[in-house]
Design an enzyme around this catalytic site. Structure first.
Site, PDB file in Angstrom:
ATOM      1  N   HIS A 161      33.751  56.434  38.761  1.00 34.76           N
ATOM      2  CA  HIS A 161      34.472  56.665  37.496  1.00 34.76           C
ATOM      3  C   HIS A 161      33.614  56.068  36.370  1.00 34.76           C
ATOM      4  O   HIS A 161      32.998  55.007  36.552  1.00 34.76           O
ATOM      5  CB  HIS A 161      35.822  55.936  37.467  1.00 34.76           C
ATOM      6  CG  HIS A 161      36.960  56.658  38.104  1.00 34.76           C
ATOM      7  ND1 HIS A 161      37.898  56.016  38.892  1.00 34.76           N
ATOM      8  CD2 HIS A 161      37.355  57.967  38.050  1.00 34.76           C
ATOM      9  CE1 HIS A 161      38.807  56.892  39.294  1.00 34.76           C
ATOM     10  NE2 HIS A 161      38.503  58.084  38.806  1.00 34.76           N
ATOM     11  N   CYS A 255      40.544  49.380  35.406  1.00 33.75           N
ATOM     12  CA  CYS A 255      41.304  50.364  36.192  1.00 33.75           C
ATOM     13  C   CYS A 255      42.797  50.020  36.213  1.00 33.75           C
ATOM     14  O   CYS A 255      43.637  50.899  36.346  1.00 33.75           O
ATOM     15  CB  CYS A 255      40.814  50.410  37.636  1.00 33.75           C
ATOM     16  SG  CYS A 255      39.067  50.693  37.821  1.00 33.75           S
TER      17      CYS A 255
HETATM   18  N1  ARG Z   1      41.422  53.793  44.707  1.00 37.30           N
HETATM   19  C1  ARG Z   1      41.410  54.355  43.412  1.00 37.30           C
HETATM   20  C2  ARG Z   1      40.702  55.705  43.420  1.00 37.30           C
HETATM   21  O1  ARG Z   1      39.777  55.865  44.159  1.00 37.30           O
HETATM   22  C3  ARG Z   1      40.753  53.433  42.447  1.00 37.30           C
HETATM   23  C4  ARG Z   1      40.821  53.892  41.038  1.00 37.30           C
HETATM   24  C5  ARG Z   1      40.062  53.031  40.100  1.00 37.30           C
HETATM   25  N2  ARG Z   1      40.309  53.432  38.765  1.00 37.30           N
HETATM   26  C6  ARG Z   1      39.404  53.483  37.791  1.00 37.30           C
HETATM   27  N3  ARG Z   1      39.804  53.780  36.613  1.00 37.30           N
HETATM   28  N4  ARG Z   1      38.126  53.345  38.015  1.00 37.30           N
HETATM   29  O2  ARG Z   1      41.066  56.617  42.720  1.00 37.30           O
END
Ligand code: ARG
Length: 274
Positions: A161, A255
C-alpha cells in the site's frame, strides 16, 4: 481533522493477503489492545478528535480503517478491495459513511483501497498502484473528488500500500522509502515535493513511513526513532509507538487511522439542526 479508528475487538491474522501475514503467527490480543489504545490516547493528547467505528466479528482487518475509503471535504470514495476477504467489509463501511449523511461514491468493479493507496500531498492526490489499487481507479477517483492526481507504481510486495512507503508531513515534505517505487515514479514524486526525508529500508520495514503527522509531531511505530535527526531538521519531533501486533498483519499507525475531513457523526448532528 478527526480520525476514524476501529477497536481491535475482532482483530487477528486469519488469512494471508500480504507478505507480512502468516496464519500460523499468534497475535497477542492483550498487547494488540494496549498498542491500539496507546495510539488512541496519543491522538487525544495531541488534541485530535477520534471517531470510532463498530468492529464486526469475522472482519479482522476492519481495524485498518485507512482502507475504508478516502474522504475529501464532505465526500467519500468507498474502497473496492482487491481480495474477497476484505470485500466483506465494504457494506459495513458504506453503512457507516451513509449513516453520517456523506455522499458516497465508488469505483465499481475496479479495485481501490482508499487512503491506504491515496494520500494528499498539498492538493495533489498521490495514488499508488501495482498491488491493491488498479491504475484505472485513479482517474475515476480524480473525477469524483475533483482533484489532481499523481499515479505512482509500487514495486516491492512488502510495501503493498502507498501508506507503507510514503507519508505526507506537510504540503512540501514527505517521508519516502524510495526503493518501494519504480525509478520513474520516484522521480515524479521528487519533482512534486521539494523535501523528501528518505527512510532506510530497515526503518521502512519497521513501518516507520506508516505515520500520521499531527502538527509538528510525527506519530509512527518505534522504527521512526531512527529518523529523529532528519525529522528534527525538517521541524518535526517523533512519537514512536510499539506496533508489533499490527505489523503481523502488515499494518502500523497510519493503517489504523483514517483522517475524515469534513464528515463524521458531527455532520449528522449538524444536518439535524438545519
Ligand atoms: N491485513 C491488511 C491488508 O492486507 C492490512 C492493511 C494495512 N492497511 C494499510 N493502509 N496499509 O489489507
Amino acid at each position: 481533522m478527526p480520525i476514524l479508528m476501529c477497536p481491535p475487538t475482532h482483530y487477528g491474522v486469519e488469512y494471508e493477503i500480504n507478505p507480512w501475514m502468516h496464519v500460523a503467527t499468534q497475535v497477542d490480543r492483550r498487547l494488540a489492545w494496549q498498542q491500539w489504545e496507546a495510539l488512541l490516547h496519543t491522538y487525544r493528547e495531541l488534541g485530535v478528535e477520534v471517531v470510532l467505528a463498530d468492529p464486526v466479528p469475522g472482519l479482522p482487518d476492519m481495524v485498518f480503517t485507512a482502507n475504508a475509503g478516502l474522504t475529501r471535504g464532505d465526500r467519500v470514495v468507498l474502497s473496492r478491495f482487491r481480495h474477497p476477504e476484505r470485500q466483506r467489509e465494504e457494506s459495513r463501511w458504506r453503512e457507516l459513511f451513509e449513516g453520517w449523511g456523506a455522499p458516497v461514491c465508488d469505483t465499481g468493479d475496479i479495485a481501490f483501497e482508499g487512503a491506504g493507496d491515496a494520500l494528499f500531498v498539498g492538493d495533489t492526490l498521490v495514488c499508488g498502484y501495482g498491488f491493491r489499487t488498479d491504475p484505472e481507479a485513479i482517474p475515476l477517483v480524480a473525477r469524483q473528488l475533483g482533484v489532481d492526481t499523481l499515479a505512482v507504481e509500487l514495486v516491492d510486495p512488502r510495501f503493498y500500500h502507498l501508506d507503507t512507503c510514503l507519508c505526507p508531513l506537510d504540503p512540501g515534505t514527505i517521508l519516502l522509502a524510495p526503493a518501494a517505487l519504480s525509478p520513474e515514479s520516484r522521480e515524479r514524486v521528487r519533482r512534486l515535493v521539494p523535501r523528501v526525508v528518505e527512510v532506510p529500508d530497515g526503518a521502512a520495514a519497521g513501518f516507520a513511513c506508516n505515520a500520521m503527522a499531527i502538527g509538528d509531531v510525527v506519530v509512527s511505530s518505534t522504527a521512526v526513532e531512527e529518523l529523529r535527526t532528519p525529522l528534527r531538521t525538517a521541524g518535526y519531533r517523533v512519537v514512536g509507538l510499539p506496533m508489533s501486533e499490527f505489523i503481523k498483519a502488515g499494518g502500523g499507525v497510519r493503517c489504523l487511522s483514517l483522517p475524515v475531513d469534513g464528515i463524521g457523526p458531527q455532520s449528522v448532528a449538524a444536518a439535524a439542526t438545519h
